[in-house]
Design a protein around this motif. Sequence first.
Motif, PDB file in Angstrom:
ATOM      1  N   ALA A   5     -45.206  12.639 -73.433  1.00  0.00           N
ATOM      2  CA  ALA A   5     -43.816  12.009 -73.144  1.00  0.00           C
ATOM      3  C   ALA A   5     -43.158  11.726 -72.091  1.00  0.00           C
ATOM      4  N   THR A   6     -43.413  12.548 -70.844  1.00  0.00           N
ATOM      5  CA  THR A   6     -42.776  12.340 -69.673  1.00  0.00           C
ATOM      6  C   THR A   6     -43.556  10.938 -69.036  1.00  0.00           C
ATOM      7  N   ILE A   7     -44.610  10.612 -69.363  1.00  0.00           N
ATOM      8  CA  ILE A   7     -45.093   9.309 -68.975  1.00  0.00           C
ATOM      9  C   ILE A   7     -44.447   8.451 -69.633  1.00  0.00           C
ATOM     10  N   SER A   8     -44.269   8.407 -71.021  1.00  0.00           N
ATOM     11  CA  SER A   8     -43.583   7.372 -71.804  1.00  0.00           C
ATOM     12  C   SER A   8     -42.098   7.006 -71.450  1.00  0.00           C
ATOM     13  N   TYR A   9     -41.469   8.243 -70.996  1.00  0.00           N
ATOM     14  CA  TYR A   9     -39.949   8.335 -70.288  1.00  0.00           C
ATOM     15  C   TYR A   9     -39.841   7.411 -69.248  1.00  0.00           C
ATOM     16  N   ALA A  10     -40.957   7.662 -68.200  1.00  0.00           N
ATOM     17  CA  ALA A  10     -40.991   6.906 -67.032  1.00  0.00           C
ATOM     18  C   ALA A  10     -41.172   5.381 -67.108  1.00  0.00           C
ATOM     19  N   LEU A  11     -42.013   5.135 -68.334  1.00  0.00           N
ATOM     20  CA  LEU A  11     -42.391   3.719 -68.398  1.00  0.00           C
ATOM     21  C   LEU A  11     -41.060   2.938 -69.273  1.00  0.00           C
ATOM     22  N   MET A  12     -40.643   3.740 -69.994  1.00  0.00           N
ATOM     23  CA  MET A  12     -39.444   2.979 -70.711  1.00  0.00           C
ATOM     24  C   MET A  12     -38.328   2.816 -70.003  1.00  0.00           C
ATOM     25  N   ALA A  13     -37.956   3.899 -69.042  1.00  0.00           N
ATOM     26  CA  ALA A  13     -37.047   3.610 -68.317  1.00  0.00           C
ATOM     27  C   ALA A  13     -37.193   2.374 -67.242  1.00  0.00           C
ATOM     28  N   LEU A  14     -38.514   2.278 -66.706  1.00  0.00           N
ATOM     29  CA  LEU A  14     -39.068   1.122 -65.920  1.00  0.00           C
ATOM     30  C   LEU A  14     -38.660  -0.135 -66.689  1.00  0.00           C
ATOM     31  N   SER A  15     -39.070  -0.011 -67.944  1.00  0.00           N
ATOM     32  CA  SER A  15     -39.001  -1.430 -68.652  1.00  0.00           C
ATOM     33  C   SER A  15     -37.651  -1.723 -68.740  1.00  0.00           C
ATOM     34  N   HIS A  16     -36.556  -0.974 -69.019  1.00  0.00           N
ATOM     35  CA  HIS A  16     -35.195  -1.434 -68.754  1.00  0.00           C
ATOM     36  C   HIS A  16     -34.721  -1.949 -67.524  1.00  0.00           C
ATOM     37  N   LEU A  17     -35.209  -1.193 -66.491  1.00  0.00           N
ATOM     38  CA  LEU A  17     -34.939  -1.863 -65.194  1.00  0.00           C
ATOM     39  C   LEU A  17     -35.533  -3.137 -64.934  1.00  0.00           C
ATOM     40  N   VAL A  18     -36.863  -3.499 -65.342  1.00  0.00           N
ATOM     41  CA  VAL A  18     -37.371  -4.796 -65.226  1.00  0.00           C
ATOM     42  C   VAL A  18     -36.899  -5.746 -65.778  1.00  0.00           C
ATOM     43  N   LEU A  19     -36.172  -5.577 -67.273  1.00  0.00           N
ATOM     44  CA  LEU A  19     -35.708  -6.500 -67.910  1.00  0.00           C
ATOM     45  C   LEU A  19     -34.279  -6.724 -67.451  1.00  0.00           C
ATOM     46  N   ARG A  20     -33.495  -5.994 -67.031  1.00  0.00           N
ATOM     47  CA  ARG A  20     -32.623  -6.034 -66.456  1.00  0.00           C
ATOM     48  C   ARG A  20     -32.370  -6.960 -65.184  1.00  0.00           C
ATOM     49  N   ARG A  21     -33.204  -6.811 -64.379  1.00  0.00           N
ATOM     50  CA  ARG A  21     -33.516  -7.563 -63.321  1.00  0.00           C
ATOM     51  C   ARG A  21     -34.235  -9.091 -63.643  1.00  0.00           C
ATOM     52  N   ARG A  22     -35.121  -9.154 -64.343  1.00  0.00           N
ATOM     53  CA  ARG A  22     -35.826 -10.309 -64.685  1.00  0.00           C
ATOM     54  C   ARG A  22     -35.165 -11.116 -65.482  1.00  0.00           C
ATOM     55  N   GLU A  23     -34.505 -10.765 -66.532  1.00  0.00           N
ATOM     56  CA  GLU A  23     -33.863 -11.492 -67.629  1.00  0.00           C
ATOM     57  C   GLU A  23     -32.409 -11.000 -67.897  1.00  0.00           C
ATOM     58  N   PRO A  24     -31.695 -11.204 -66.812  1.00  0.00           N
ATOM     59  CA  PRO A  24     -30.267 -10.862 -66.975  1.00  0.00           C
ATOM     60  C   PRO A  24     -29.473 -11.610 -68.216  1.00  0.00           C
ATOM     61  N   GLY A  25     -29.726 -12.582 -68.444  1.00  0.00           N
ATOM     62  CA  GLY A  25     -29.001 -13.325 -69.666  1.00  0.00           C
ATOM     63  C   GLY A  25     -29.631 -12.914 -70.907  1.00  0.00           C
ATOM     64  N   LEU A  26     -30.605 -11.798 -71.101  1.00  0.00           N
ATOM     65  CA  LEU A  26     -31.267 -11.750 -72.680  1.00  0.00           C
ATOM     66  C   LEU A  26     -29.839 -11.235 -73.315  1.00  0.00           C
ATOM     67  N   PRO A  27     -29.855 -11.753 -74.362  1.00  0.00           N
ATOM     68  CA  PRO A  27     -28.668 -11.252 -75.215  1.00  0.00           C
ATOM     69  C   PRO A  27     -28.801  -9.539 -75.636  1.00  0.00           C
ATOM     70  N   ARG A  28     -27.557  -9.018 -75.207  1.00  0.00           N
ATOM     71  CA  ARG A  28     -27.762  -7.513 -75.539  1.00  0.00           C
ATOM     72  C   ARG A  28     -26.465  -7.031 -76.266  1.00  0.00           C
ATOM     73  N   PRO A  29     -26.751  -6.947 -77.461  1.00  0.00           N
ATOM     74  CA  PRO A  29     -25.546  -6.300 -78.410  1.00  0.00           C
ATOM     75  C   PRO A  29     -24.956  -5.013 -77.761  1.00  0.00           C
ATOM     76  N   TYR A  30     -25.603  -4.117 -77.239  1.00  0.00           N
ATOM     77  CA  TYR A  30     -24.962  -2.893 -76.629  1.00  0.00           C
ATOM     78  C   TYR A  30     -25.612  -2.992 -75.168  1.00  0.00           C
ATOM     79  N   ARG A  31     -24.819  -2.622 -74.195  1.00  0.00           N
ATOM     80  CA  ARG A  31     -25.265  -2.568 -72.896  1.00  0.00           C
ATOM     81  C   ARG A  31     -25.019  -1.155 -72.243  1.00  0.00           C
ATOM     82  N   THR A  32     -25.984  -0.669 -71.640  1.00  0.00           N
ATOM     83  CA  THR A  32     -26.009   0.676 -70.998  1.00  0.00           C
ATOM     84  C   THR A  32     -25.017   1.123 -70.312  1.00  0.00           C
TER      85      THR A  32
END
Length: 495
Positions: free
Chosen positions: A395-422
Amino acid sequence: MADSTESQTAPPTASPGGGSPDGGASSDESYLERRTLRRGSAGPLLLTGLGVAYVVSGDFSGWNNGLAQGGFGGLAIAAVLMGLMYTCLVFALAELASILPTAGGGYGFARRALGTWGGFLTGTAILIEYVLAPAAISIFIGDYVESLGLFGLHSSWPVYLACFVVFIGIHLWGVGEALRFSLIVTAIAVAAIVVFAIAALTDFHVDTLNDIPVKAGAFGANSWLPFGILGIWAAFPFGMWFFLGVEGVPLAAEETKDPARSLPKAMAAAMGILLVLALITFAAATGARGSAALQSVGDPLVQALQPHGTPTTVSRIINYAGLAGLVASFFSLIFAGSRQLFALSRAGYLPRFLSLTSRRKAPYLGLLVPGALGFALAAATGDGARMLNVAVFGATISYALMALSHLVLRRREPGLPRPYRTPGGMLTSSVAFVLACSALVATFLVDKEAAFIALGVYVVALAYFAFYSRHRLVATAPEEEFAALAAAEAELERG
């Protein structure tokens, strides 16, 4: 990062042997038709119930072992930090789920952000959690049934078998029926926790909270931190027990009504309920009986209500309700594991036949194969604590990778449609990432063998992916199409 070559390789018709029962369909359309879930079966209420159901058994037992690692103060701080981690992670996943509402959940998010390797690493970690946790909980259910003297059983393996057969059968019946059953059992367990808290708080004593002897020589040790500063860190995995599993709600995305709206609402509601339950359970139990008396018992809520060892009417009710809580978590974790396995199989990361669905749109092999494995592990080992520790490591491995995925997509694809924003954006997912990495390291402080078992499973899975499945991915699977689209757009921009 997301790569176009692997996501485009090996469509369903490209598997060796051509069209076959294991998933080599004659066309992309027929391949996916045989791998569809029942749409629109779950609304916000059922999803909220699912999120609480994943976790509720942790309120009845398990968390109290953290008292032996950090004392009351250490576990309290650990629970607060883990509550913060899960809250931040849930908000980050709510955004990701609104972007890509598919059964892949964390695998799909990481696939877009981190490429095929990142997607597989994340999906495998989630599978470790959701395959081993039900096996562990079936053992706890068996212990409960035996201790309560139900059915005259003196051996627990028939209970393990009954759990897997009956509850997998309900899942095979249909997702709507399954989630309604889960909601009812979860409501019973939550009501029992409220009754427990009311009863226990009438006998609350502050001086019993810090009654564990101070460990000599421990850095920073005092009556509230009897094992010192390091005890806080060692208690992280047990602080997670109040929330472990809530991150699995997005796995129901393909079976949800209006997922872009329903998932964020349900995840936030489930997390709010779990935070309240954690607070009242922890404070009421330790205040009524004392930290020292609860640090190693299997039924802390029951023991908190009978300080002199004499059962009361309320303690008996809580004892039976604990069984309901275990059933709720067992039942919902089976659901989560089957959906993650379904998505990875549909995309070709795992054998494709595992993603075939029945006439009732249930991934029957995705339910039966992990169920058989879980029963075999439970019957062969009987070591629920060890299996749960392995699940926590995954579980802890998946948490780190999922949080990292959010960071990467926010930085690399800021224009991606986001119906909900964190709320808080990248700061929120950064907090989740740092705390997840800290919790991952903490698992080695608690159970090194469990951590190395999980790593061993990872090595085998990675070998399978490296030498076989990464060359046979299904480009038309939803998560793969989503990642391929990103790669195509990036290529156009470079051109």
